[in-house]
Write an enzyme that holds these catalytic residues in place. Structure first.
Site, short mmCIF file in Angstrom:
data_model
loop_
_atom_site.label_atom_id
_atom_site.label_comp_id
_atom_site.label_asym_id
_atom_site.label_seq_id
_atom_site.Cartn_x
_atom_site.Cartn_y
_atom_site.Cartn_z
N ASP A 1 10.87 32.20 72.68
CA ASP A 1 9.98 32.74 73.98
C ASP A 1 10.23 34.18 74.19
O ASP A 1 9.88 34.78 75.24
CB ASP A 1 10.17 31.79 74.72
N SER B 1 22.22 29.64 79.70
CA SER B 1 21.17 28.71 79.00
C SER B 1 21.24 28.73 77.40
O SER B 1 21.12 27.71 76.63
CB SER B 1 19.73 28.91 79.34
N HIS C 1 15.14 32.96 74.68
CA HIS C 1 15.88 32.03 74.17
C HIS C 1 15.60 31.97 72.35
O HIS C 1 14.68 32.39 72.07
CB HIS C 1 15.66 30.77 74.79
#
Length: 234
Positions: free
Chosen positions: A186, A14, A189
């Site tokens: 967070d 991601s 990320h």
């Protein structure tokens, strides 16, 4: 006739998938290489190296590997999940190493030289931020720790050393910065500052590999308006 442009492939999870968002590190690299090559995002959110190893031949068949100028392999953040709290994504360190080597073997079998591969370690985990995110977003306990992720970052560096491949140890260099937790949105990320930091660090490694890339197609000022075919169709 379509011109076959060189390609830089960003392959990862991601953190790579999101890198083409506003201010993302992938967009930063693409901007640096405007009109010189295609920067291709092949980030797969949630994937660990076991899944990535299976997906790689589908995303990059061996017949297309000769078009690749550089490939970044940025995996480990999901592998480093805690086994008891996130068994679906967890991969042992030894399996992570085997998977990374298997993907590199595949790329090299397709003709990609070691000098054209850049490994990126997983970034650090800011525990308090990720704990809060896990609880408020998913309703689960914190399923990654910085210490455990460090084991995978170290393993990534070892793979790079063993195979003669360059590595960007973002896990280490990020934590050398004051208030490094600001680089994480967070706790896991990348924040806007984190994307900028990673982009700048990666560009230091990519610039020497790409500085001799020519601009694709002639400058418009060099095209004869009375005979553009001469410049564009030859």
């Amino acid at each position: 006739m379509m011109t076959s442009w060189p390609k830089i492939i960003l392959f990862g999870d991601s953190i790579t998938q999101f890198s083409f968002g506003e201010g993302g590190w992938g967009a930063f690299i693409a901007d640096k290489l405007q009109r010189k090559c295609d920067v291709v995002n092949r980030g797969l959110s949630g994937y660990n190296t076991s899944l990535a190893k299976l997906a790689l031949p589908r995303l990059l068949p061996k017949s297309q590997i000769p078009q690749v100028s550089v490939l970044t392999l940025f995996m480990g953040a999901n592998d480093a999940s805690l086994e008891k709290l996130n068994p679906q994504q967890y991969i042992s360190v030894s399996s992570y190493v085997a998977n990374m080597k298997a993907m590199i073997d595949y790329l090299q079998e397709g003709g990609l030289e070691a000098s054209k591969i850049v490994l990126i370690t997983p970034p650090p985990i800011y525990g308090e931020g990720w704990k809060k995110h896990c609880q408020t977003t998913y309703g689960v306990a914190q399923n990654r720790t910085n210490a455990n992720t460090g084991l995978y970052a170290k393993a990534c560096c070892t793979v790079a050393k063993d195979l003669g491949i360059e590595v960007l140890d973002i896990y280490t260099i990020m934590q050398q910065e004051p208030k490094w937790e600001r680089y994480l949105l967070d706790g896991l990320h990348l924040s806007p500052d984190g994307n900028q930091f990673l982009g700048e660090q990666l560009w230091k490694m990519l610039e020497p590999k790409t500085r001799d890339m020519p601009m694709q197609l002639p400058d418009w000022k060099d095209v004869d308006p009375n005979n553009p075919e001469e410049a564009l169709l030859k």
